[in-house]
Design an enzyme around this catalytic site. Structure first.
Site, PDB file in Angstrom:
ATOM      1  N   HIS A  44       0.845  -1.205   0.000  1.00 52.55           N
ATOM      2  CA  HIS A  44       0.000   0.000   0.000  1.00 52.55           C
ATOM      3  C   HIS A  44       0.877   1.251   0.000  1.00 52.55           C
ATOM      4  CE1 HIS A  44      -2.642  -2.916   2.344  1.00 52.55           C
ATOM      5  NE2 HIS A  44      -3.397  -2.604   1.322  1.00 52.55           N
ATOM      6  N   ARG A 194      -3.659 -10.444   4.018  1.00 52.39           N
ATOM      7  CA  ARG A 194      -4.047 -11.813   4.393  1.00 52.39           C
ATOM      8  C   ARG A 194      -2.856 -12.674   4.798  1.00 52.39           C
ATOM      9  NH1 ARG A 194      -8.233 -11.071   0.162  1.00 52.39           N
ATOM     10  NH2 ARG A 194     -10.115 -10.816   1.403  1.00 52.39           N
TER      11      ARG A 194
END
Ligand code: AMP
Length: 299
Positions: A44, A194
């Site tokens: 990100h 995840r």
């Protein structure tokens, strides 16, 4: 004249954001948007750095969008730590963190959806019905709320990137979609929120995803042209992980995502694998040497 914004502001109301950005836009500042769903990692942050380098004003949205999660998926346990996330974003010089509530995004009476077409049918679309409808709807809403000049997305979610490009073009949204390369762990595993769910043993096994993709890239570089052979070889590498269950492994056209039978130009290898119940996706561009190598200079 609008003054130069200082510090990182956290807002949850789109109206507040619109008012804040209006003057800046009027004075010619370019606005970059990075949509995220929290639990920020280097993947990100690479998008945020690109936006910071290319835009005057950077807005990062942090919203775990319920409508893109199917029943039985990990919406309820999706990691959430807004304080840590805003700390990273403030260090990178982000101007606004937009963290809306569900009531802000989907107020009572909300009843209009963006239904992506063919590009969303296969692969993730098949294994996660309704996923891209939720993604496209929330991204269009974010575009309307923020009005960015540029919006940043990761190649890690390759099909999502194409769905958003298509939607942006089809709805004439005046925004440039910027794709950023996948950021990986030192052993090759693509960074993902995840990954935190993986046990140490499953984390070790998860290396097979990037190993299979790299091996396919090497095979193409050394002359393999059969997509079927590439898929078979990738599957057998993944099968060396005791707990890996394959959803799909495919070699596709990088623009249409339709499977190809032979590699006559750049293709995209796509895969989704569950390891110990954690679903991971990854992809890699495979480019034959005759395409990537510079043309031989004339004698
Ligand atoms: P998410 O929070 O998972 O919805 O991701 C937000 C954005 O970050 C999406 O555009 C993703 O494609 C991008 N992203 C997630 N992981 C990575 C990564 N490892 N490298 C680059 N971009 C990523």
């Amino acid at each position: 004249m609008s003054t130069e914004p200082t510090g990182t502001h956290i807002v949850s109301r789109s109206h507040e954001l619109r008012v804040a950005l209006k003057g800046l836009r009027k004075s010619g500042r370019t606005i970059g948007l990075v949509p995220t769903m929290r639990a920020l990692h280097e993947g990100h942050l690479s998008l945020v750095r690109a936006a910071r380098a290319e835009c005057d004003i950077v807005v990062v949205s942090i919203y775990v969008n319920p409508t893109q999660f199917g029943r039985g998926e990990d919406f309820d346990r999706y990691p959430r730590d807004l304080e840590a996330d805003t700390g990273y974003l403030s260090d990178l010089g982000v101007n606004w963190v937009f963290a809306p509530t569900d009531a802000e995004m989907y107020p009572a009476g909300f009843d209009t959806w963006v239904q992506p077409g063919r590009i969303a049918e296969r692969w993730e679309g098949e294994f996660r019905p309704g996923h891209f409808r939720g993604v496209a709807t929330v991204v269009l809403k974010l575009f309307s709320m923020v009005g960015p000049d540029r919006a940043y997305f990761g190649e890690k979610d390759y099909q999502q990137l194409l769905v958003i490009r298509r939607m942006t073009e089809d709805f004439n949204v005046p925004v440039t979609i910027c794709a950023c390369p996948t950021v990986r762990e030192p052993d090759g595993l693509a960074m993902s929120s995840r990954n935190a769910y993986l046990s140490p043993e499953h984390r070790r096994q998860a290396r097979v995803l990037s190993q299979s993709l790299c091996s396919a890239a090497e095979s193409v570089a050394s002359g393999e042209r059969s997509a079927k052979n590439l898929v078979t070889a990738m599957r057998s590498i993944i099968a060396t992980a005791a707990d890996a269950v394959i959803d799909y492994v495919a070699v596709v056209d990088p623009n249409t995502l339709e499977p190809v039978s032979s590699v006559t130009g750049p293709v995209q290898a796509l895969l989704a694998v569950r390891i110990g119940g954690v679903r991971l996706i990854d992809n890699l561009r495979l480019t034959p040497p005759e395409v990537s190598a510079p043309a031989p200079s004339p004698e």
